[in-house]
Write an enzyme that holds these catalytic residues in place. Structure first.
Site, short mmCIF file in Angstrom:
data_model
loop_
_atom_site.label_atom_id
_atom_site.label_comp_id
_atom_site.label_asym_id
_atom_site.label_seq_id
_atom_site.Cartn_x
_atom_site.Cartn_y
_atom_site.Cartn_z
CE LYS A 139 2.50 -18.36 1.50
NZ LYS A 139 1.92 -19.44 1.72
CG ASP A 164 -7.78 -3.98 3.22
OD1 ASP A 164 -8.66 -3.59 3.68
OD2 ASP A 164 -7.78 -3.02 2.04
CG ASP A 189 -1.47 -20.08 2.64
OD1 ASP A 189 -0.67 -19.64 4.14
OD2 ASP A 189 -0.71 -20.70 1.80
CE1 TYR A 201 -2.64 -3.61 0.76
CE2 TYR A 201 -4.77 -0.97 0.83
CZ TYR A 201 -4.25 -2.59 1.04
OH TYR A 201 -5.38 -3.63 0.59
#
Ligand code: NAD
Length: 360
Positions: free
Chosen positions: A190, A248, A224, A123
């Site tokens: 991740k 988000d 995930d 972002y």
């Protein structure tokens, strides 16, 4: 008396912020609102999306209630919402996802808090468009440095994750957990794939967690897997701290766990200032229809009142919202079993009912 900046926003923003403003006022708290515009209206009137006046007002008053603002997808201007967070260094986005009885959802008694990093990651707005000279130059340089190929005709978005921003958001999450009597912080990332960005975030999270050992439990989860866990066992989690993009996405997922975007509030918090806004966006198709649910914005108002240390008023407002949700009568379409239920009420009427409960 508190001075609070009010930014009505675009789309459904003005309807839901007005409803929240009226509900906050009904608690009797003495607030003087300073209304400023940002977004499409500001572009039409002043030729800029985010006028200095709007930012200066928040800097002066230190607190704002803000409606959602439209961002066109894939083209046009960058997000005004992200620009406000970056300009005012509102580095922490706090989004509680709490079940309310009477609201239909897959789970009961969910009580999660998302703490999303607000200042960097994908972002940051550092992007290079496909085919541009500087993009081709960058691709060449990356290929040289990494020895890996990037397809010609690629666009590139940069994902910066820093030690300092990671440290302040993880520390914020732990301090939040201590302050509000929460038991666990889970760092979601991740790191197995993005070793130098998410990996850094995780490394810093482990270091910071050491300072809270024995007080707050620390856990790690891959994003995930976290999505699956949350949709199966949301009660096992408490405070989640995440880099910007995952924060988000998981905010919407967690809103889904508790009955939808219509009831998910939020706050953007910096060292000195705080801007309160719902998780949802401007839902343009409902603009001016007096249709959408004002609860997310009203509960953002509850968070605002707590921030102002007006806890009694916050309790009264949240109590009134709870009652109206539990009764399930004077509620908007999204809270009815059948979305076409003719007994559903409009945005204004739901706020009216909440105000009636506050005053009862
Ligand atoms: P959205 O959250 O605006 O709406 C998605 C759908 O969720 C809506 O069509 C509606 O069905 C439902 N919904 C949202 N709010 C609701 C409410 N209060 N009551 C009942 N139902 C509600 O997401 P979007 O369609 O992806 O985005 C629309 C615009 O808002 C885009 O321009 C986006 O960039 C912007 N946006 C702004 C913010 C912000 O201001 N912080 C956040 C997200 C999206």
């Amino acid at each position: 008396m508190h001075k609070v900046t009010l930014i009505p926003g675009d789309g459904i923003g003005p309807e839901v912020t007005r409803a929240a403003q009226r509900c906050i006022e009904a608690t009797g708290v003495d607030i003087s609102w300073e209304e400023v515009i940002a977004g499409q209206e500001a572009l039409d009137k002043h030729g800029e999306l985010l006028p200095q006046k709007a930012l200066d007002s928040v800097r002066k008053n230190k607190v704002a209630l803000k409606g959602p603002i439209v961002t066109p997808i894939g083209t046009g201007f960058r997000s005004v919402n992200v620009a406000i967070r970056q300009a005012l260094d509102l580095f922490a986005c706090v989004r509680p996802a709490k079940s309310y009885s009477g609201v239909r959802s897959a789970f009961k008694d969910v009580d999660l808090v998302i703490v999303r990093e607000n200042s960097e990651d994908l972002y940051a707005g550092i992007e290079f468009e496909e085919g541009k000279k500087e993009t081709l130059g960058l691709i060449k340089q990356i290929e040289e440095y990494s020895g890996k190929k990037i397809l010609p005709g690629s666009g590139i978005s940069i994902k910066p994750i820093s030690r300092s921003a990671s440290e302040r958001i993880v520390r914020f999450a732990f301090e939040y957990a201590l302050k509000y009597g929460r038991r666990k912080v889970t760092a979601v990332q991740k790191a197995n794939i993005m070793k130098f960005t998410d990996g850094l975030f995780l490394k810093v999270a482990r270091e910071v967690a050491g300072d809270y050992a024995g007080k707050i439990v620390f856990e790690e989860a891959l994003v995930d897997n976290m999505c699956m866990q949350l949709t199966m066992r949301p009660h096992e989690y408490d405070v989640l701290v995440l880099p910007n993009l995952y924060g988000d996405i998981l905010s919407d997922l967690c809103a889904g766990l508790i009955g939808g975007l219509g009831i998910a509030p939020g706050a953007n918090i910096g060292k000195e200032m705080a801007v309160f806004e719902a998780v949802h966006g401007a839902a343009p198709k409902y603009t001016g229809k007096n249709k959408v649910n004002p609860t997310a914005m009203i509960l953002s108002g509850v968070l605002l009142l707590r921030h102002l240390k007006e806890d009694k008023a916050a309790d009264r407002l949240e109590g009134a919202v709870k009652e109206v949700l539990a009764e399930g009568k004077a509620v908007t379409y999204d809270l009815k079993a059948d979305r076409n239920d003719p007994t559903s009420v409009g945005t204004k009427e739901m706020a009216d009912e909440i105000i009636r409960k506050i005053k009862a």
